[in-house]
Enzyme design. Structure first.
Site, PDB file in Angstrom:
ATOM      1  N   ARG A 128     -22.877 -21.248 -17.688  1.00 45.47           N
ATOM      2  CA  ARG A 128     -23.286 -22.110 -18.822  1.00 45.47           C
ATOM      3  C   ARG A 128     -22.769 -21.619 -19.975  1.00 45.47           C
ATOM      4  NH1 ARG A 128     -29.321 -22.179 -19.172  1.00 45.47           N
ATOM      5  NH2 ARG A 128     -28.748 -21.057 -21.032  1.00 45.47           N
ATOM      6  N   GLU A 145     -23.758 -18.112 -26.502  1.00 47.74           N
ATOM      7  CA  GLU A 145     -23.411 -17.096 -25.548  1.00 47.74           C
ATOM      8  C   GLU A 145     -22.871 -17.731 -24.516  1.00 47.74           C
ATOM      9  OE1 GLU A 145     -26.335 -15.092 -23.300  1.00 47.74           O
ATOM     10  OE2 GLU A 145     -27.709 -16.648 -23.181  1.00 47.74           O
ATOM     11  N   ASN A 147     -23.268 -17.583 -20.390  1.00 48.36           N
ATOM     12  CA  ASN A 147     -23.900 -16.984 -19.227  1.00 48.36           C
ATOM     13  C   ASN A 147     -23.210 -17.208 -17.980  1.00 48.36           C
ATOM     14  OD1 ASN A 147     -26.752 -17.133 -20.456  1.00 48.36           O
ATOM     15  ND2 ASN A 147     -26.107 -19.234 -20.808  1.00 48.36           N
ATOM     16  N   SER A 152     -29.724 -21.249 -15.933  1.00 47.27           N
ATOM     17  CA  SER A 152     -30.895 -22.074 -15.289  1.00 47.27           C
ATOM     18  C   SER A 152     -30.891 -23.553 -16.153  1.00 47.27           C
ATOM     19  CB  SER A 152     -32.156 -21.215 -15.436  1.00 47.27           C
ATOM     20  OG  SER A 152     -32.515 -21.124 -16.881  1.00 47.27           O
ATOM     21  N   LYS A 309     -23.034  -9.496 -23.879  1.00 42.44           N
ATOM     22  CA  LYS A 309     -22.806  -9.960 -25.352  1.00 42.44           C
ATOM     23  C   LYS A 309     -21.543  -9.088 -25.993  1.00 42.44           C
ATOM     24  CE  LYS A 309     -27.056 -11.937 -25.289  1.00 42.44           C
ATOM     25  NZ  LYS A 309     -27.330 -12.357 -24.175  1.00 42.44           N
ATOM     26  N   LYS A 366     -27.916  -8.394 -31.357  1.00 42.48           N
ATOM     27  CA  LYS A 366     -28.283  -8.821 -29.849  1.00 42.48           C
ATOM     28  C   LYS A 366     -28.005  -7.465 -29.271  1.00 42.48           C
ATOM     29  CE  LYS A 366     -26.993 -13.623 -30.063  1.00 42.48           C
ATOM     30  NZ  LYS A 366     -26.293 -14.638 -29.156  1.00 42.48           N
ATOM     31  N   GLU A 370     -30.041 -10.002 -20.953  1.00 43.11           N
ATOM     32  CA  GLU A 370     -30.264 -11.642 -20.905  1.00 43.11           C
ATOM     33  C   GLU A 370     -31.580 -11.890 -20.536  1.00 43.11           C
ATOM     34  OE1 GLU A 370     -27.470 -13.499 -20.697  1.00 43.11           O
ATOM     35  OE2 GLU A 370     -26.324 -11.714 -21.047  1.00 43.11           O
ATOM     36  N   GLY A 371     -31.802 -13.257 -20.827  1.00 41.84           N
ATOM     37  CA  GLY A 371     -33.049 -13.680 -20.399  1.00 41.84           C
ATOM     38  C   GLY A 371     -34.095 -14.139 -21.491  1.00 41.84           C
ATOM     39  N   ARG A 454     -31.907 -27.961 -24.680  1.00 41.41           N
ATOM     40  CA  ARG A 454     -33.231 -27.295 -24.787  1.00 41.41           C
ATOM     41  C   ARG A 454     -33.384 -27.287 -26.262  1.00 41.41           C
ATOM     42  NH1 ARG A 454     -32.549 -21.385 -22.941  1.00 41.41           N
ATOM     43  NH2 ARG A 454     -30.597 -21.455 -24.185  1.00 41.41           N
TER      44      ARG A 454
HETATM   45  P1  ADP Z   1     -30.214 -14.411 -24.138  1.00 40.19           P
HETATM   46  O1  ADP Z   1     -29.443 -13.919 -23.190  1.00 40.19           O
HETATM   47  O2  ADP Z   1     -31.452 -13.710 -24.268  1.00 40.19           O
HETATM   48  O3  ADP Z   1     -30.642 -15.932 -23.778  1.00 40.19           O
HETATM   49  P2  ADP Z   1     -28.830 -15.760 -26.402  1.00 40.19           P
HETATM   50  O4  ADP Z   1     -27.713 -15.069 -27.209  1.00 40.19           O
HETATM   51  O5  ADP Z   1     -28.731 -17.052 -25.660  1.00 40.19           O
HETATM   52  O6  ADP Z   1     -29.462 -14.487 -25.556  1.00 40.19           O
HETATM   53  O7  ADP Z   1     -29.916 -15.817 -27.548  1.00 40.19           O
HETATM   54  C1  ADP Z   1     -31.230 -16.131 -27.272  1.00 40.19           C
HETATM   55  C2  ADP Z   1     -31.521 -17.141 -28.400  1.00 40.19           C
HETATM   56  O8  ADP Z   1     -31.440 -16.851 -29.585  1.00 40.19           O
HETATM   57  C3  ADP Z   1     -30.744 -18.513 -28.306  1.00 40.19           C
HETATM   58  O9  ADP Z   1     -31.079 -19.448 -27.303  1.00 40.19           O
HETATM   59  C4  ADP Z   1     -30.704 -19.125 -29.531  1.00 40.19           C
HETATM   60  O10 ADP Z   1     -31.914 -20.070 -29.550  1.00 40.19           O
HETATM   61  C5  ADP Z   1     -31.131 -17.984 -30.279  1.00 40.19           C
HETATM   62  N1  ADP Z   1     -29.842 -17.194 -30.913  1.00 40.19           N
HETATM   63  C6  ADP Z   1     -28.780 -16.611 -30.435  1.00 40.19           C
HETATM   64  N2  ADP Z   1     -27.939 -16.373 -31.192  1.00 40.19           N
HETATM   65  C7  ADP Z   1     -28.079 -17.031 -32.327  1.00 40.19           C
HETATM   66  C8  ADP Z   1     -27.182 -17.272 -33.410  1.00 40.19           C
HETATM   67  N3  ADP Z   1     -26.225 -16.587 -33.645  1.00 40.19           N
HETATM   68  N4  ADP Z   1     -27.674 -18.059 -34.342  1.00 40.19           N
HETATM   69  C9  ADP Z   1     -28.903 -18.577 -34.178  1.00 40.19           C
HETATM   70  N5  ADP Z   1     -29.722 -18.471 -33.083  1.00 40.19           N
HETATM   71  C10 ADP Z   1     -29.149 -17.753 -32.222  1.00 40.19           C
HETATM   72 MG    MG Z   2     -29.160 -17.495 -23.811  1.00 38.74          MG
END
Ligand code: ADP
Ligand code: MG
Length: 480
Positions: A128, A145, A147, A152, A309, A366, A370-371, A454
C-alpha cells in the site's frame, strides 16, 4: 500554519434531526457489514463495535487519485527490484543497522537465508502506497510512505463505497454517487494470495496468516478468509501467532514449512512488523524458520527491508530511483517524492540536522518503525535532534519534509462518542493497494487493486485508525 480548504461534498452543518437520524442508520449499516473493530477497553470475542468512520465521503481531486492508481504498478515493480538488489539494500541499511536492533534482526535473517540458499524465490507483495495532498503545491499528491508488510484496511474499506452510497441516498443525494470510485481491494488482495497458492502448486497445502496475540482489527483480517473460502473453498486458512508457529511448525527434508501435517503454501503476515511483536527469541526463531522454508512469504524478508523508511529516503537521493525506474516513469515517481534526508555523520547529514534545527516545523523525524505513533513532529524535531546530534542513534532516523494537506470539514462517527458529533476540520490520506508476485527475474503478476482513504483531525499529527486517531473514509472525486 495556514492550510486552505476543499469544500465538503455537501454544505455543512446538516440539519440536527437529519444528522442524528442518518448517523443511527449509518452505524447500523457499519455494524451489519463488518465496518467494525473489537473493543480495546472491554475486549470480548462476542461482539464488534463500529470502526471510526467519516459520515460523508471526503473530496479528493480526480486527477490526483487517477495518478496514484496508475502509478501503483510502477511502484510495485520498483520495490520488487529494490528488494532484489542486495548491494543497494546492504549499502542503504548499513548505518541504521548499527543502532536499530529490530532492523538488524531482520537483516540478520536476510543474510543467513541468503547464505544458506533461498528455498523459495517467489515473493508475494500486498503493498500500500500512502499519500497526502500537498496543498501549497496545488493539492498534488506526495508519498507519505510505502507499506510492504501488513498493509491494512483493504478489506473494510472495500465496503465503504456502498456505505457512503447508502448514506448519500438517505440524505436525498443519490445523484452524487457517480463521483465515488468502486473499491475492489479485498478481492484483489485475496487474488494475490490465491495466485501465489497456485504457483506453489501443492494441492494439500494450506495458507497461514501470522496474527497478533489479540486482533482488534479482526474484520480487516477475517474478510480475507471469508473471501478466499468463497472463491476457493478447497483452501484452508490457519491463523497463528509467531509463538504458535514456533511451537507448532517444523521444516521437513524438502524445507517445506509443515503445520498440522500439511505444507504451508503462503504465509501472510498481519503481525511481525514491530519490535513488541517479537517479545522473545522464540518469535525470531519462528520468523527465521518461515524464511528458510519453501512457503511463499507475504512479505519476504527482503520486501520488508525494502519497505523501511531508510530505503524510501535513499531512493529520493539524486540518481538512486533512476537505477530502478527509467525514462518517463522515473519522472512520474520523482514527482510524488517530497524532501527526504539522511541523518548520517557526513556533510549532507550535518546540513540536514542544521536545517531541521533551524526550522523544525517544516519537518517530520521518522525512525525505522511501522504501525504508527513513532514519528516526531514540530518543536520536538528540534529537541530530538539537539539531543541526538552527537549520538549514533540519529542514523536510525530519517528526516522528511512535512506535507501540508488541505483541510475539509466533516463529521467523525466514533464508538461511544456523543451524537451528533461536531463539524470538525479534517485531512485525508489516500492509500493505494498493489499486488505483485515474482522472482528476481520474472514477474508473474503486477497490478493495482484498490484504495483506502483514512481521515484524521486536522490538528492530529497521525491518523492510525486502529490506534483510535483516524477514521475510515471514501474519496469523493472532484473535477477541479
Ligand atoms: P507508519 O509506518 O508509522 O505508518 P508513516 O510514515 O505512515 O509511518 O507516518 C505515520 C503518519 O504520520 C502518517 O499516516 C501521516 O498521517 C503522518 N505523516 C508521516 N509523514 C508525514 C509527512 N511527511 N508530512 C505530514 N504528515 C506525515
Ligand atoms: Mg503509515
Amino acid at each position: 500554519m495556514s492550510q486552505a480548504r476543499l469544500a465538503s461534498c455537501l454544505p455543512l452543518p446538516l440539519d440536527q434531526k437529519v444528522l442524528v437520524n442518518v448517523i443511527e442508520k449509518a452505524k447500523d449499516w457499519a455494524l451489519m457489514h463488518g465496518v467494525g473493530m473489537r473493543d480495546r477497553k472491554n475486549f470480548t470475542k462476542d461482539s464488534i463495535q463500529i470502526a471510526p468512520f467519516v459520515l460523508l465521503p471526503s473530496p479528493f481531486p480526480r486527477t490526483e487519485f487517477t495518478k496514484a492508481v496508475e502509478l501503483q504498478p510502477v511502484l510495485n515493480e520498483l520495490m520488487h527490484k529494490v528488494a532484489h538488489d542486495d548491494d543497494f539494500l546492504e549499502h542503504t541499511l548499513q548505518n541504521a543497522l548499527q543502532v536499530d536492533e529490530f532492523t538488524a534482526n531482520l537483516y540478520d535473517i536476510w543474510v543467513k537465508v541468503r547464505n544458506e540458499g533461498i528455498a523459495q524465490s517467489v515473493s508475494l507483495g500486498l503493498f500500500r502506497s500512502d499519500y497526502l495532498m500537498q496543498h501549497p503545491d496545488g493539492n498534488r499528491i506526495k508519498q507519505v510512505e510505502f507499506n510492504t508488510i501488513a498493509s491494512s484496511f483493504g478489506a473494510i474499506t472495500s465496503h465503504l463505497p456502498a456505505m457512503s452510497r447508502y448514506i448519500l441516498r438517505q440524505l436525498g443525494h443519490g445523484d452524487m454517487i457517480k463521483n465515488m470510485p468502486e473499491n475492489r481491494a479485498l478481492s484483489g488482495l485475496c487474488s494475490g494470495i490465491t495466485d501465489a497458492y497456485d504457483l506453489f502448486g501443492v494441492p494439500t497445502a494450506i495458507v497461514l496468516f501470522v496474527v497478533e496475540e489479540v486482533s482488534y482489527n479482526i474484520c480487516d483480517q477475517r474478510f480475507h478468509e471469508f473471501e478466499i473460502s468463497e472463491t476457493r473453498p478447497e483452501i484452508q486458512i490457519y491463523r497463528k501467532t509467531l509463538n504458535e508457529i514456533y511451537e507448532e511448525t517444523e521444516l521437513n527434508d524438502k524445507k517445506q514449512l509443515v503445520l498440522d501435517g500439511r505444507p504451508v503454501a503462503v504465509v501472510y503476515y498481519r503481525s511481525g512488523y514491530e519490535p513488541a511483536q517479537y517479545p522473545s527469541n522464540r518469535e525470531w526463531e519462528a520468523r527465521l524458520r518461515v524464511e528458510r522454508s519453501t512457503a511463499i512469504k507475504c512479505p519476504s524478508i527482503s520486501y520488508q527491508l525494502a519497505g523501511t523508511k531508510k530505503v524510501q529516503q535513499a531512493l529520493a537521493a539524486p540518481g538512486a530511483l533512476e537505477r530502478f525506474v527509467r525514462g518517463a516513469a522515473s519522472v512520474r515517481v520523482r514527482d510524488i517524492f517530497t524532501g527526504l534526508y539522511a541523518l548520517d555523520f557526513d556533510d549532507s547529514g550535518e546540513r540536514a540536522v542544521d536545517m531541521a534545527i533551524a526550522d523544525a516545523e517544516r519537518f517530520v523525524l521518522k525512525p525505522q518503525r511501522e504501525g504508527g505513533g513513532n514519528n516526531v513532529y514540530g518543536a520536538e524535531v528540534r529537541d530530538a535532534l539537539l539531543r541526538m546530534r552527537h549520538s549514533r542513534e540519529r542514523a536510525a532516523y530519517i528526516l522528511m519534509e512535512r506535507i501540508l494537506p488541505p483541510l475539509v470539514q466533516g463529521y467523525v462517527v466514533r464508538p461511544g462518542a456523543p451524537v451528533p458529533p461536531p463539524v470538525v476540520d479534517l485531512v485525508s490520506e489516500l492509500g493505494i493497494f498493489g499486488v505483485i508476485i515474482g522472482t528476481k527475474d520474472k514477474i508473474y503478476s503486477n497490478k493495482q487493486v484498490g484504495h483506502m482513504l483514512r481521515t484524521k483531525l486536522a490538528d492530529a499529527n497521525e491518523g492510525g485508525v486502529a490506534a483510535g486517531l483516524g477514521a475510515l473514509d471514501s474519496p469523493y472525486l472532484l473535477d477541479m
